[in-house]
Write an enzyme that holds these catalytic residues in place. Structure first.
Site, mmCIF file in Angstrom:
data_model
loop_
_atom_site.group_PDB
_atom_site.id
_atom_site.type_symbol
_atom_site.label_atom_id
_atom_site.label_comp_id
_atom_site.label_asym_id
_atom_site.label_seq_id
_atom_site.Cartn_x
_atom_site.Cartn_y
_atom_site.Cartn_z
ATOM 1 N N GLN A 144 0.846 -1.188 0.000
ATOM 2 C CA GLN A 144 0.000 0.000 0.000
ATOM 3 C C GLN A 144 0.886 1.245 0.000
ATOM 4 O O GLN A 144 2.078 1.172 0.282
ATOM 5 C CB GLN A 144 -0.953 0.009 1.189
ATOM 6 C CG GLN A 144 -0.321 0.163 2.540
ATOM 7 C CD GLN A 144 -1.363 0.051 3.665
ATOM 8 O OE1 GLN A 144 -2.373 -0.659 3.549
ATOM 9 N NE2 GLN A 144 -1.126 0.742 4.763
ATOM 10 N N ASP A 178 2.199 -3.463 -16.615
ATOM 11 C CA ASP A 178 0.996 -3.383 -15.780
ATOM 12 C C ASP A 178 0.354 -2.010 -15.995
ATOM 13 O O ASP A 178 0.039 -1.294 -15.058
ATOM 14 C CB ASP A 178 1.378 -3.586 -14.317
ATOM 15 C CG ASP A 178 0.182 -3.994 -13.458
ATOM 16 O OD1 ASP A 178 -0.833 -4.433 -14.030
ATOM 17 O OD2 ASP A 178 0.270 -3.881 -12.225
#
Length: 510
Positions: free
Chosen positions: A139, A290
């Site tokens: 995160q 990605d």
């Protein structure tokens, strides 16, 4: 790898899919054969009560993978980018896995930073926010460097994520071996090789030092790309489980309304993101693998900002040339050339008929050019192309999995930004420029120069190598007088030396 604990994990996986209602969705999406369906149902149904519930507000497939843990979530992210394989319905259900996952407490993140950087957080940062983004592996927190006041993004791995991934990936290997056994048709797709590739990608993401290095290389390669920004990494504030980068302020690429409200041209952004990907893949051989909306932003000046470099793709120069010729052949409708490129590269067995293969490729390409621009789909082309190449014995190339997957993702990103985009017209100038620079006389001269550099480096050793080979040949002739002809080895070597000498002489004279 095949211990009882892995079998139990697969049983729990099947039970969770059954309990969340995702089993049927998954089996239908992959067009599973009857044998595989029976095994999946047998594994899941009797233990349905043991399955995890997940978040009932989520679609079934997303609910199941979120409940099963980080490795399943990451695998779902990969699958969500392949609607050509799993269908639009499942891909849409899994798309939420790209972001907005439950975060872990900021206190744990700070403790990780202090343990990794060996300093108290308040001696490094003057401000350290609550999580601003949470994914399956890590995160992100917004912070300010204490000494300079610069705003940065601090990425922190989830607690115990390495151990959790190892357990699940071992179970994936077992599942892949069962799939290959129960479904012989799946062997062409090499499920075990796919899991091995996925394993390698994940291991790279679990070491943030590697991601920082990847971002540095990517930034260096794209430094001169107009309208494209790669934030730089602060290596002195990074380690294996923590990475600090320049904060990239911008509008998320998926927020179309905000982008329009800011006055940005959606057509330019859609075309730019596709062309940037092709340039990076073809010119550099190193690309962001990605490149979904969650990893892209639009700056106030209209530049595209890319971040999150955990998954990067790399292809060698020869493969790039093959890829470019295939794309250009489709653009020019030269299907016979596309077929020959497949044969020349060894992608299709040499005993197959090149004309028949070219005719099959025409069936792939021709419908595209009759479509409206909004209907042209790279995922549809790849899906049909895979069917054709399977029929002609072409095996899945694991080194191109990321390239193929990312091409589909980038097409989706570009089309979401500008639905009327014509994929072929946007790709043409990039591919033509690459071919002009890398195929033909300029490329031949470049290859000769590269050969000359290698020969120059080994130049001091050439006399000894030549003498050793000649002595070996002489000894062979003395021991076997009936063999008077020099071997092919000596002819190849002498020819190579002569060609190299000619090249170096030409360079000197020029």
């Amino acid at each position: 790898m095949r211990g009882p604990h892995n079998i139990w994990r697969l049983i729990r996986t099947g039970a969770t899919l059954e309990r969340t209602g995702a089993m049927g969705v998954v089996l239908d999406a992959f067009q599973a054969p009857p044998s595989l369906r029976i095994v999946a149902r047998v594994l899941g149904w009797p233990f349905k009560w043991l399955g995890l519930k997940g978040d009932p507000s989520m679609p079934p497939a997303t609910r199941a993978l979120t409940a099963l843990g980080p490795a399943y979530i990451k695998f779902g992210q990969v699958i969500s980018t392949r609607p050509d394989v799993v269908g639009d319905d499942l891909a849409h259900q899994l798309r939420v896995l790209q972001d907005k996952l439950p975060p872990f407490p900021v206190e744990i993140a700070k403790a990780t930073v202090e343990a990794e950087l060996e300093q108290p957080t308040d001696q490094l940062f003057s401000d350290f926010s609550e999580p601003v983004a949470a994914a399956s592996i890590a995160q992100v927190h917004k912070a300010k460097l204490l000494k300079t006041g610069e705003e940065v993004a601090v990425k922190v791995l989830r607690p115990n994520i390495e151990k959790a991934f190892r357990k699940d990936i071992d179970a994936f290997y077992l599942a892949a071996s069962w799939i290959e056994f129960l479904s012989p048709a799946s062997r062409r797709l090499r499920p075990t090789e796919v899991i091995k590739h996925f394993d390698g990608v994940v291991q790279g993401e679990l070491d943030l030092r590697l991601e920082g290095a990847a971002g540095g290389e990517y930034a260096a390669n794209t430094a001169n790309d107009e309208g494209f920004i790669v934030p730089h990494t602060h290596f002195f504030f990074s380690s294996k489980r923590v990475m600090t980068m320049e904060w990239a302020e911008g509008i998320p690429f998926g927020n179309i309304e905000a982008i329009e409200a800011a006055g940005h041209d959606r057509r330019i952004l859609g075309e730019r993101v596709l062309q940037l990907f092709l340039r990076h893949a073809l010119n550099d051989g190193y690309f962001h693998a990605d490149m979904h909306q969650g990893n892209l932003k639009v700056s106030a000046s209209g530049d595209i900002i890319a971040y999150d470099f955990g998954i990067m793709g790399r292809i060698d120069e020869y493969t790039r040339r093959v890829y470019a010729e295939i794309i250009m052949g489709f653009i020019r409708k030269d299907y016979h050339r596309v077929a020959k490129v497949h044969f020349e590269a060894g992608y299709v067995p040499a005993d197959r008929d090149v004309d028949e293969f070219a005719q099959a490729l025409r069936a792939v390409g021709e419908p595209i050019f009759g479509m409206d621009a909004t209907q042209i789909s790279m995922s549809r082309v790849l899906s049909y192309l895979f069917e054709v190449t399977e029929r002609f014995g072409m095996e899945t190339r694991t080194d191109l999995i990321l390239l193929q997957r990312t091409m589909v993702v980038v097409e989706g990103v570009a089309r979401t930004m500008y639905p009327q985009i014509n994929i072929w017209e946007v790709a043409r100038p990039v591919v033509e420029h690459y071919i002009k620079q890398n195929i033909g006389p300029p490329a031949l001269l470049k290859d000769f120069l590269g050969t000359a550099r290698v020969l120059a480096r080994f130049g001091p050793k050439l006399p000894q190598l030549t003498e050793a080979i000649l002595m070996q040949q002489s000894n062979q002739q003395q021991n076997h007088p009936e063999s008077q002809r020099p071997s092919n080895k000596i002819w190849y070597f002498v020819s190579g030396v002569m060609i190299g000498a000619i090249i170096m002489l030409a360079i000197v004279l020029l």
